[in-house]
Design a protein around this motif. Sequence first.
Motif, PDB file in Angstrom:
ATOM      1  N   ILE A 295       4.027  -2.215  -2.736  1.00  0.00           N
ATOM      2  CA  ILE A 295       3.390  -3.449  -2.284  1.00  0.00           C
ATOM      3  C   ILE A 295       4.156  -3.989  -1.082  1.00  0.00           C
ATOM      4  N   ALA A 296       3.441  -4.206   0.012  1.00  0.00           N
ATOM      5  CA  ALA A 296       4.010  -4.793   1.227  1.00  0.00           C
ATOM      6  C   ALA A 296       3.461  -6.207   1.372  1.00  0.00           C
ATOM      7  N   ILE A 297       4.348  -7.163   1.599  1.00  0.00           N
ATOM      8  CA  ILE A 297       3.939  -8.552   1.792  1.00  0.00           C
ATOM      9  C   ILE A 297       4.386  -8.962   3.190  1.00  0.00           C
TER      10      ILE A 297
ATOM     11  N   ASP B  66       5.719   3.983  11.165  1.00  0.00           N
ATOM     12  CA  ASP B  66       4.267   3.928  11.378  1.00  0.00           C
ATOM     13  C   ASP B  66       3.698   5.331  11.625  1.00  0.00           C
ATOM     14  N   ILE B  67       2.389   5.409  11.824  1.00  0.00           N
ATOM     15  CA  ILE B  67       1.736   6.712  11.959  1.00  0.00           C
ATOM     16  C   ILE B  67       2.144   7.468  13.226  1.00  0.00           C
ATOM     17  N   TYR B  68       2.800   6.777  14.157  1.00  0.00           N
ATOM     18  CA  TYR B  68       3.291   7.425  15.375  1.00  0.00           C
ATOM     19  C   TYR B  68       4.785   7.719  15.315  1.00  0.00           C
ATOM     20  N   GLY B  69       5.391   7.497  14.142  1.00  0.00           N
ATOM     21  CA  GLY B  69       6.807   7.800  13.963  1.00  0.00           C
ATOM     22  C   GLY B  69       7.758   6.702  14.407  1.00  0.00           C
ATOM     23  N   ARG B  70       7.230   5.537  14.757  1.00  0.00           N
ATOM     24  CA  ARG B  70       8.090   4.427  15.182  1.00  0.00           C
ATOM     25  C   ARG B  70       8.606   3.675  13.960  1.00  0.00           C
ATOM     26  N   HIS B  71       9.864   3.271  14.019  1.00  0.00           N
ATOM     27  CA  HIS B  71      10.482   2.536  12.925  1.00  0.00           C
ATOM     28  C   HIS B  71      10.030   1.084  12.937  1.00  0.00           C
ATOM     29  N   ARG B  72       9.657   0.592  11.767  1.00  0.00           N
ATOM     30  CA  ARG B  72       9.163  -0.772  11.575  1.00  0.00           C
ATOM     31  C   ARG B  72       9.863  -1.371  10.368  1.00  0.00           C
ATOM     32  N   TYR B  73       9.546  -2.631  10.105  1.00  0.00           N
ATOM     33  CA  TYR B  73      10.061  -3.316   8.927  1.00  0.00           C
ATOM     34  C   TYR B  73       8.941  -4.090   8.254  1.00  0.00           C
ATOM     35  N   ILE B  74       8.940  -4.036   6.924  1.00  0.00           N
ATOM     36  CA  ILE B  74       8.018  -4.824   6.112  1.00  0.00           C
ATOM     37  C   ILE B  74       8.751  -6.108   5.759  1.00  0.00           C
ATOM     38  N   ASP B  75       8.096  -7.269   5.913  1.00  0.00           N
ATOM     39  CA  ASP B  75       8.765  -8.538   5.605  1.00  0.00           C
ATOM     40  C   ASP B  75       9.338  -8.525   4.196  1.00  0.00           C
ATOM     41  N   PHE B  76       8.506  -8.219   3.208  1.00  0.00           N
ATOM     42  CA  PHE B  76       8.939  -8.127   1.813  1.00  0.00           C
ATOM     43  C   PHE B  76       8.275  -6.923   1.179  1.00  0.00           C
ATOM     44  N   ALA B  77       9.021  -6.166   0.397  1.00  0.00           N
ATOM     45  CA  ALA B  77       8.469  -4.989  -0.274  1.00  0.00           C
ATOM     46  C   ALA B  77       8.856  -4.997  -1.744  1.00  0.00           C
ATOM     47  N   LEU B  78       7.913  -4.569  -2.543  1.00  0.00           N
ATOM     48  CA  LEU B  78       8.125  -4.305  -3.965  1.00  0.00           C
ATOM     49  C   LEU B  78       7.695  -2.858  -4.165  1.00  0.00           C
ATOM     50  N   GLU B  79       8.604  -2.044  -4.701  1.00  0.00           N
ATOM     51  CA  GLU B  79       8.292  -0.628  -4.828  1.00  0.00           C
ATOM     52  C   GLU B  79       8.676  -0.144  -6.223  1.00  0.00           C
ATOM     53  N   SER B  80       7.762   0.609  -6.820  1.00  0.00           N
ATOM     54  CA  SER B  80       8.017   1.235  -8.111  1.00  0.00           C
ATOM     55  C   SER B  80       7.449   2.641  -8.051  1.00  0.00           C
ATOM     56  N   PRO B  81       7.718   3.461  -9.054  1.00  0.00           N
ATOM     57  CA  PRO B  81       7.134   4.810  -9.043  1.00  0.00           C
ATOM     58  C   PRO B  81       5.602   4.788  -9.043  1.00  0.00           C
ATOM     59  N   GLU B  82       5.004   3.707  -9.577  1.00  0.00           N
ATOM     60  CA  GLU B  82       3.553   3.616  -9.665  1.00  0.00           C
ATOM     61  C   GLU B  82       2.879   2.996  -8.443  1.00  0.00           C
TER      62      GLU B  82
ATOM     63  N   TYR C 273      -2.356   3.515   5.234  1.00  0.00           N
ATOM     64  CA  TYR C 273      -2.450   4.976   5.299  1.00  0.00           C
ATOM     65  C   TYR C 273      -1.384   5.634   4.419  1.00  0.00           C
ATOM     66  N   ASP C 274      -0.214   4.989   4.330  1.00  0.00           N
ATOM     67  CA  ASP C 274       0.905   5.504   3.529  1.00  0.00           C
ATOM     68  C   ASP C 274       0.863   4.989   2.084  1.00  0.00           C
ATOM     69  N   ASN C 275      -0.311   4.554   1.645  1.00  0.00           N
ATOM     70  CA  ASN C 275      -0.559   4.125   0.267  1.00  0.00           C
ATOM     71  C   ASN C 275       0.154   2.838  -0.157  1.00  0.00           C
ATOM     72  N   TRP C 276       0.445   1.959   0.791  1.00  0.00           N
ATOM     73  CA  TRP C 276       0.961   0.631   0.457  1.00  0.00           C
ATOM     74  C   TRP C 276      -0.231  -0.301   0.234  1.00  0.00           C
ATOM     75  N   LYS C 277      -0.100  -1.196  -0.706  1.00  0.00           N
ATOM     76  CA  LYS C 277      -1.041  -2.307  -0.830  1.00  0.00           C
ATOM     77  C   LYS C 277      -0.458  -3.422   0.022  1.00  0.00           C
ATOM     78  N   VAL C 278      -1.225  -3.893   0.989  1.00  0.00           N
ATOM     79  CA  VAL C 278      -0.710  -4.875   1.949  1.00  0.00           C
ATOM     80  C   VAL C 278      -1.315  -6.239   1.666  1.00  0.00           C
ATOM     81  N   TYR C 279      -0.429  -7.238   1.538  1.00  0.00           N
ATOM     82  CA  TYR C 279      -0.844  -8.622   1.347  1.00  0.00           C
ATOM     83  C   TYR C 279      -0.267  -9.443   2.491  1.00  0.00           C
ATOM     84  N   ARG C 280      -1.102 -10.317   3.051  1.00  0.00           N
ATOM     85  CA  ARG C 280      -0.676 -11.159   4.169  1.00  0.00           C
ATOM     86  C   ARG C 280      -0.738 -12.605   3.762  1.00  0.00           C
TER      87      ARG C 280
END
Length: 99
Positions: free
Chosen positions: A60-62, A41-57, A92-99
Motif C-alpha cells: 500500500i502506497a499513501i 518507476d517504469i523507466y528505472g528512475r529512483h522515486r520515493y513513496i510518502d508512506f508505505a505499508l508492505e506485507s507479503p500479501e 503497474y508494480d502491484n501497489w495499491k495507491v491512496y492519495r
Amino acid sequence: MEPMKATSVNSRAEELFVQLFCEAFGPEKTENLQVQYPCVDIYGRHRYIDFALESPESKIAIEIDGETYHNPSKVSENKYADDLLKQNSLIYDNWKVYR
C-alpha cells in the motif's frame, strides 16, 4: 537506501496524516508505516513513496498531496505528468495507491 521511520515527515500535511493514522490505528501501528520508501518507476528512475505499508500479501502506497507541491493548478504540466507517471508505475508494480 533505508526508509525513514514515521516520526520523520517533510510537511504539515504529512504530520497531519501521521496524527490521523495514530488516532485510527493506534500509535504502536506507526512501526509498520514507512516514510519516504524507495521505489523505482517504469523507466528505472529512483522515486520515493510518502508512506508505505508492505506485507507479503499486499503493498500500500499513501501519497500525501500537499497544496504547494501537488495541486494541478499550482504546478507545471511537467510536474503533474511526472506525478502521474510515479503513481502509474506504482500501480503497474502491484501497489495499491491512496492519495
